[in-house]
Scaffold this motif. Sequence first.
Motif, short mmCIF file in Angstrom:
data_model
loop_
_atom_site.label_atom_id
_atom_site.label_comp_id
_atom_site.label_asym_id
_atom_site.label_seq_id
_atom_site.Cartn_x
_atom_site.Cartn_y
_atom_site.Cartn_z
N ALA A 246 -25.76 -19.79 10.82
CA ALA A 246 -26.86 -20.42 10.09
C ALA A 246 -27.71 -19.38 9.37
CB ALA A 246 -27.71 -21.24 11.05
N ALA A 247 -27.91 -18.22 10.01
CA ALA A 247 -28.69 -17.16 9.37
C ALA A 247 -28.01 -16.67 8.09
CB ALA A 247 -28.90 -16.01 10.34
N ALA A 248 -26.68 -16.58 8.11
CA ALA A 248 -25.96 -16.15 6.91
C ALA A 248 -26.15 -17.16 5.78
CB ALA A 248 -24.48 -15.98 7.22
N VAL A 249 -26.07 -18.45 6.10
CA VAL A 249 -26.28 -19.49 5.09
C VAL A 249 -27.70 -19.43 4.54
CG1 VAL A 249 -26.27 -21.97 4.65
CG2 VAL A 249 -24.53 -20.97 6.14
N LEU A 250 -28.67 -19.34 5.45
CA LEU A 250 -30.08 -19.31 5.05
C LEU A 250 -30.38 -18.10 4.18
CD1 LEU A 250 -33.09 -20.22 7.20
CD2 LEU A 250 -33.08 -17.97 6.19
N ASN A 251 -29.92 -16.91 4.60
CA ASN A 251 -30.19 -15.69 3.84
C ASN A 251 -29.55 -15.74 2.47
OD1 ASN A 251 -31.54 -14.68 6.06
ND2 ASN A 251 -29.78 -13.56 6.83
N THR A 252 -28.35 -16.27 2.40
CA THR A 252 -27.64 -16.32 1.12
C THR A 252 -28.34 -17.23 0.13
OG1 THR A 252 -25.54 -15.87 2.23
CG2 THR A 252 -25.42 -16.81 0.02
N GLY A 266 -31.85 -11.45 -0.05
CA GLY A 266 -32.39 -12.46 0.85
C GLY A 266 -32.22 -12.07 2.31
N ALA A 267 -31.06 -11.50 2.66
CA ALA A 267 -30.83 -11.10 4.05
C ALA A 267 -31.76 -9.97 4.46
CB ALA A 267 -29.37 -10.66 4.22
N ALA A 268 -31.95 -8.99 3.57
CA ALA A 268 -32.84 -7.87 3.90
C ALA A 268 -34.27 -8.36 4.09
CB ALA A 268 -32.76 -6.82 2.80
N LEU A 269 -34.75 -9.20 3.19
CA LEU A 269 -36.12 -9.68 3.28
C LEU A 269 -36.34 -10.57 4.50
CD1 LEU A 269 -36.97 -10.45 -0.46
CD2 LEU A 269 -37.68 -8.49 0.91
N MET A 270 -35.39 -11.46 4.78
CA MET A 270 -35.55 -12.37 5.91
C MET A 270 -35.43 -11.63 7.24
SD MET A 270 -36.42 -15.11 4.57
CE MET A 270 -36.47 -16.09 6.06
N THR A 271 -34.58 -10.60 7.30
CA THR A 271 -34.49 -9.80 8.53
C THR A 271 -35.80 -9.06 8.76
OG1 THR A 271 -32.11 -9.52 8.19
CG2 THR A 271 -33.19 -8.02 9.72
N LEU A 285 -39.82 -18.84 13.56
CA LEU A 285 -38.67 -19.61 13.10
C LEU A 285 -39.10 -20.81 12.25
CD1 LEU A 285 -36.33 -19.59 16.21
CD2 LEU A 285 -35.94 -18.46 14.01
N LEU A 286 -40.23 -21.39 12.61
CA LEU A 286 -40.77 -22.49 11.80
C LEU A 286 -41.13 -22.00 10.40
CD1 LEU A 286 -41.81 -25.38 11.44
CD2 LEU A 286 -43.96 -24.65 12.49
N TYR A 287 -41.73 -20.81 10.31
CA TYR A 287 -42.07 -20.26 9.01
C TYR A 287 -40.81 -19.98 8.19
CZ TYR A 287 -46.81 -19.66 10.81
OH TYR A 287 -48.05 -19.88 11.32
N GLN A 288 -39.76 -19.52 8.85
CA GLN A 288 -38.49 -19.32 8.14
C GLN A 288 -37.97 -20.63 7.57
OE1 GLN A 288 -35.49 -17.33 10.45
NE2 GLN A 288 -36.10 -15.32 9.71
N GLY A 289 -38.05 -21.69 8.37
CA GLY A 289 -37.60 -22.99 7.89
C GLY A 289 -38.44 -23.49 6.73
N ILE A 290 -39.75 -23.31 6.81
CA ILE A 290 -40.63 -23.73 5.71
C ILE A 290 -40.28 -22.96 4.45
CG2 ILE A 290 -43.01 -23.74 4.90
CD1 ILE A 290 -43.88 -24.25 7.78
N VAL A 294 -39.03 -24.50 0.85
CA VAL A 294 -39.76 -24.23 -0.39
C VAL A 294 -38.84 -23.63 -1.45
CG1 VAL A 294 -41.58 -22.80 -1.40
CG2 VAL A 294 -42.00 -24.03 0.72
N VAL A 295 -38.00 -22.68 -1.04
CA VAL A 295 -37.08 -22.05 -1.99
C VAL A 295 -36.10 -23.07 -2.55
CG1 VAL A 295 -35.21 -20.37 -2.22
CG2 VAL A 295 -37.31 -19.73 -1.05
N MET A 296 -35.55 -23.93 -1.67
CA MET A 296 -34.57 -24.90 -2.13
C MET A 296 -35.20 -25.94 -3.07
SD MET A 296 -31.57 -24.14 -1.02
CE MET A 296 -32.11 -22.50 -1.54
#
Length: 423
Positions: A246-252, A266-271, A285-290, A294-296
């Motif tokens: 899921a992290a790979a999908v989200l970062n991409t 995206g992967a560097a910034l999210m990590t 994790l909630l902030y990551q989901g938000i 927002v990006v999508m």
Amino acid sequence: MNPRILPIGTLCLGAAILAGLPWLLSTGLLNAAIQMLIAALFASAFNVVCGQAGMLSFGHAAYFGVGAFATVHAMNAVGGAGIVPTPLLPLAGALGGLLVGVIAGWFSTQRTGTYFAMITLAIAELLHSIAPHIKSVFGGEAGVSSMRMPSMGLSFGSTAEVYYLTLAWVLASLVLLYLYTRTPVGRLALGLRENRHRLAFLGYDVHRLSVLVFTVSAMFSGIAGGLQVISNEAANYVLFESTLSAAAVLNTYIGGVGTFLGPALGAALMTFFGYAVSDLTQSWLLYQGILFVVVMMFMPQGLAGLFSGTAVLWRRFGALRLLPMAASFVAASVLLAAGTAFVVEMLRRLFSRDYRALLGADSSTAWPPVPLYGVDWAPGAWLTWAVPLVLLGVGLALARIARQRLQGLLDQPSAQTDAPHAP
């Protein structure tokens, strides 16, 4: 000036900055930088399947994990001396990812769309389920550990040496992935995304091509897993968990699935976001989901699309005309983030077990004050909730102003073009 000079210069500047990080960062932050590089390579490998070929995989952690275990066993081979020198150990991860990728790719690419995604998820979950029971390969619950051996005059005992080894492999892998996109196979992968039926009509073996693309992605995912083992000196079956896929999908998607370096960005910034925010709040994790939502919704091209679009506007209108809109956008982002964080943190504290215990122990006060950002906020006071409402309201107003200014800039050229033709 040649327009290709700027991207090449930007990449060289980025590589130079990355090479100088060991002199600028502490050991802890340098470890975080290693994880950022590994996540960037994993997301770029995933983008080969998802972004270029249009095949959404939900189980790419399988090949990351296989590459990790192949590497750790290569490190422990020959009495702990290793099969190959330490700098070449990611080759074992590449081989493991390639072999499993061929087998899994042959099965999963028999179907497309949702069925393909579900098959890839099932393969990863299968490995995650059986790994704890095959202790001779995966080490059971404890996993498999090893040690980096000295090689080529280097001890690989310091974080800086591991960082430079990771950086060299990540840069080399990104170059190879870019060259792959320029090959006929890489070009045909775009056809898989756009119209695979037309490729079949033209005489191409679509299934064989899909397996080949899938295998390339799995091989580089194995390299990323191998680098993870070199950094941690251990591998555990949790590497097969769906959270890593899921992290790979989200970062991409956050970085930009339609661009080459977008997933790495995206992967560097999210990590980095995870390392920085997880120490500050339990709701990271909630902030990551938000952020993903927002990006999508508002930036479907990802952060890379935002940067490239800003560059286009910069060249088209200049800095002076673009500055008011950019200032409004930045101010709106800061205010909306501050308002959202206030609401989330207040609610998290109000619904926490400690606050409920305090509420039950103190019968004299209905709602004890909540300490947040150095201030004690009364949950029942109107001012407490007026603060985030004002922040969110002003942020939305500034966001609307920024959008209107952007639309005004985009409409100006067309208005000037149409003016001479007016009667």
